[in-house]
Scaffold this active site. Structure first.
Site, PDB file in Angstrom:
ATOM      1  N   HIS A 228      57.734  53.851  52.511  1.00  9.27           N
ATOM      2  CA  HIS A 228      56.754  52.939  51.911  1.00  9.27           C
ATOM      3  C   HIS A 228      55.797  53.637  51.516  1.00  9.27           C
ATOM      4  O   HIS A 228      54.776  52.944  50.621  1.00  9.27           O
ATOM      5  CB  HIS A 228      56.340  51.995  53.055  1.00  9.27           C
ATOM      6  CG  HIS A 228      55.278  52.339  53.881  1.00  9.27           C
ATOM      7  ND1 HIS A 228      55.696  52.828  55.080  1.00  9.27           N
ATOM      8  CD2 HIS A 228      53.814  52.239  53.855  1.00  9.27           C
ATOM      9  CE1 HIS A 228      54.660  53.106  55.843  1.00  9.27           C
ATOM     10  NE2 HIS A 228      53.350  52.795  55.112  1.00  9.27           N
ATOM     11  N   ASP A 276      62.678  52.881  56.808  1.00 11.97           N
ATOM     12  CA  ASP A 276      61.377  53.669  56.303  1.00 11.97           C
ATOM     13  C   ASP A 276      61.156  54.981  56.316  1.00 11.97           C
ATOM     14  O   ASP A 276      60.339  55.440  57.372  1.00 11.97           O
ATOM     15  CB  ASP A 276      60.185  52.845  56.787  1.00 11.97           C
ATOM     16  CG  ASP A 276      59.016  52.774  56.331  1.00 11.97           C
ATOM     17  OD1 ASP A 276      58.876  53.420  55.120  1.00 11.97           O
ATOM     18  OD2 ASP A 276      57.792  52.891  56.888  1.00 11.97           O
ATOM     19  N   SER A 376      49.883  56.380  57.703  1.00 15.49           N
ATOM     20  CA  SER A 376      51.452  56.524  57.450  1.00 15.49           C
ATOM     21  C   SER A 376      52.302  57.495  56.959  1.00 15.49           C
ATOM     22  O   SER A 376      51.664  58.357  56.310  1.00 15.49           O
ATOM     23  CB  SER A 376      51.367  55.131  56.393  1.00 15.49           C
ATOM     24  OG  SER A 376      50.939  53.779  56.916  1.00 15.49           O
TER      25      SER A 376
END
Length: 428
Positions: A228, A276, A376
């Site tokens: 992502h 992911d 992230s």
């Protein structure tokens, strides 16, 4: 009445498309963009001058044309060869022998793929490394052992320059059982950490590169991160990877690489939570040192400790207004899904958690230690029990309800994807 409604809606639509101001977000052919003066948008200039087509408009400001400029560079969709590069990876086509790049204008730049020299061998006479035994056909185990030469470095002896000794360059004072709620990392404590950035296309005053995510160096060519983070909502595609630095504002202390290929997992779907995970290929081979070397990947041949460590440059709290300038670290617990995490996720409409592909950690009941926005793609690490000064990437920071609020975060389970990772990074 119906005619009036149609006219009124038409006026509104014209206002929506052509009433945007410079700096406003917009959509350009299904791509997120920002309104810019025509001359400041390379894609729009090429579209107008080469293809002789009108670029997507925001408005006229007197005689100045304000266009919707895509956040991602789409110049390779312009010009005589756009049909060849339209489905390419950002205007780059690769074959076994050649790599070609096209930016909408001629000529196409093609270079022969030249095999790079392997890293230099250690001098004859270096003491052998003290390594554990295991399955040498296990590529993750084999590579983890190879990286040891950059931890226990072969150097000339002080007493005799013609003889060699091993010097321990481990950047962790106590390597054994021991970001929100975190502490600053040491200079070479996490030599695999990668800071990932985008080109600053919206004039935010943050400099030419905006650092938006993290990742883990896992070979001399590839970084492991989350799917992502490949494209940022405001700044477009990732472009750069910084290795060997712990302070964003002192980027020159590290080495900057261009990202030339994005490889999300084949089952990953944008804006979804599952699978992911992604790999980034760098523009050149990374030369390893005590400050830059890969992390190890999960393997049955590499026993791990119970520690779970997070590191990143993200926000230091849910209410924080800015991300950390320096690399932060924190130790967190990993939780069993059935006994602790299930109540947080099983009540959601789509039950986001998948026990095979995801891990549940951080956000403990009694503290606020956690990963947060900007972390992230970074690793959730553990220590290799029998391989000195080596981290194993167990998970990848993926998503979570709130950081530092006693709610567990979700991490991609790297072990589940090992076959895919090895097929891309070490295909032979």
């Amino acid at each position: 009445m119906n005619v009036f409604i149609k006219y009124f809606v038409s006026v509104l639509c014209v206002k929506c498309v052509f009433g945007l101001n410079e700096g406003d977000p917009c959509m350009a052919n299904n791509d997120a963009g920002v309104c810019k003066i025509l001359e400041d948008c390379d894609y729009a200039v090429k579209l107008l001058t080469i293809d002789e087509k009108k670029p997507p408009m925001c408005r006229w400001k007197g005689s100045t044309r304000i266009v919707c400029c895509p956040l991602q560079d789409r110049s390779y969709n312009v010009g005589a060869f756009r049909s060849y590069f339209g489905g390419s990876n950002n205007g780059v086509l690769r074959s076994q022998d050649m790599t070609c790049r096209y930016d909408g204008s001629l000529p196409i730049l093609c270079c022969q793929n030249v095999a790079e020299a392997p890293p230099p061998a250690e001098p004859v006479g270096c003491p052998p490394l003290q390594l554990p035994t295991g399955d040498k056909n296990d590529i993750a185990f084999k590579k983890c052992l190879e990286y040891q030469r950059y931890v226990n470095v072969c150097v000339s002896s002080d007493s005799n320059p013609d003889s060699y000794v091993r010097e321990d360059t481990c950047g962790v004072e106590s390597f054994g059982d021991r970001i929100t709620g975190g502490t600053p990392a040491q200079r070479n404590e996490f030599p695999h950490m990668a800071l990932l950035g985008c080109r600053n296309t919206v004039n935010t005053g943050l400099g030419p590169v905006v650092w938006v995510a993290g990742g883990s160096l896992i070979s001399d060519r590839f970084i492991l991160t989350a799917g992502h983070v490949l494209s940022h909502r405001d700044y477009g595609l990732l472009r750069y990877a910084l290795l060997g630095a712990t302070n964003k504002s002192e980027a020159r202390d590290g080495l900057l690489f261009n990202i030339i290929r994005f490889i999300p997992h084949k089952l990953y779907q944008k804006n979804e939570k599952k699978h992911d995970i992604a790999l980034l290929e760098l523009d050149r081979r990374v030369e390893f040192s005590e400050f830059i070397r890969p992390a190890c990947l999960p393997s049955p041949a590499i026993p791990i400790t119970t520690d779970r460590i997070l590191a990143g440059w993200g926000k230091t709290g849910e209410l924080g207004n800015s991300e950390s300038e320096i690399l932060m670290k924190v130790t967190v617990p990993e939780f069993d899904y059935e006994s602790y995490c299930k109540p947080f996720f099983s009540q959601t409409a789509d039950n986001l958690f998948d026990k095979e592909t995801m891990l549940c950690a951080a956000g403990g009941k009694d503290d606020n230690k956690d990963s947060c926005q900007g972390d992230s793609g970074g690793p959730m690490m553990t220590y290799a029990r029998d391989i000195h000064c080596s981290y194993v990437v167990r998970g990848i920071v993926s998503f979570g309800p709130r950081c530092g609020a006693g709610v567990p975060g979700v991490y991609t389970n790297v072990q589940y994807y090992m076959s895919w990772i090895q097929s891309v990074v070490w295909p032979k």
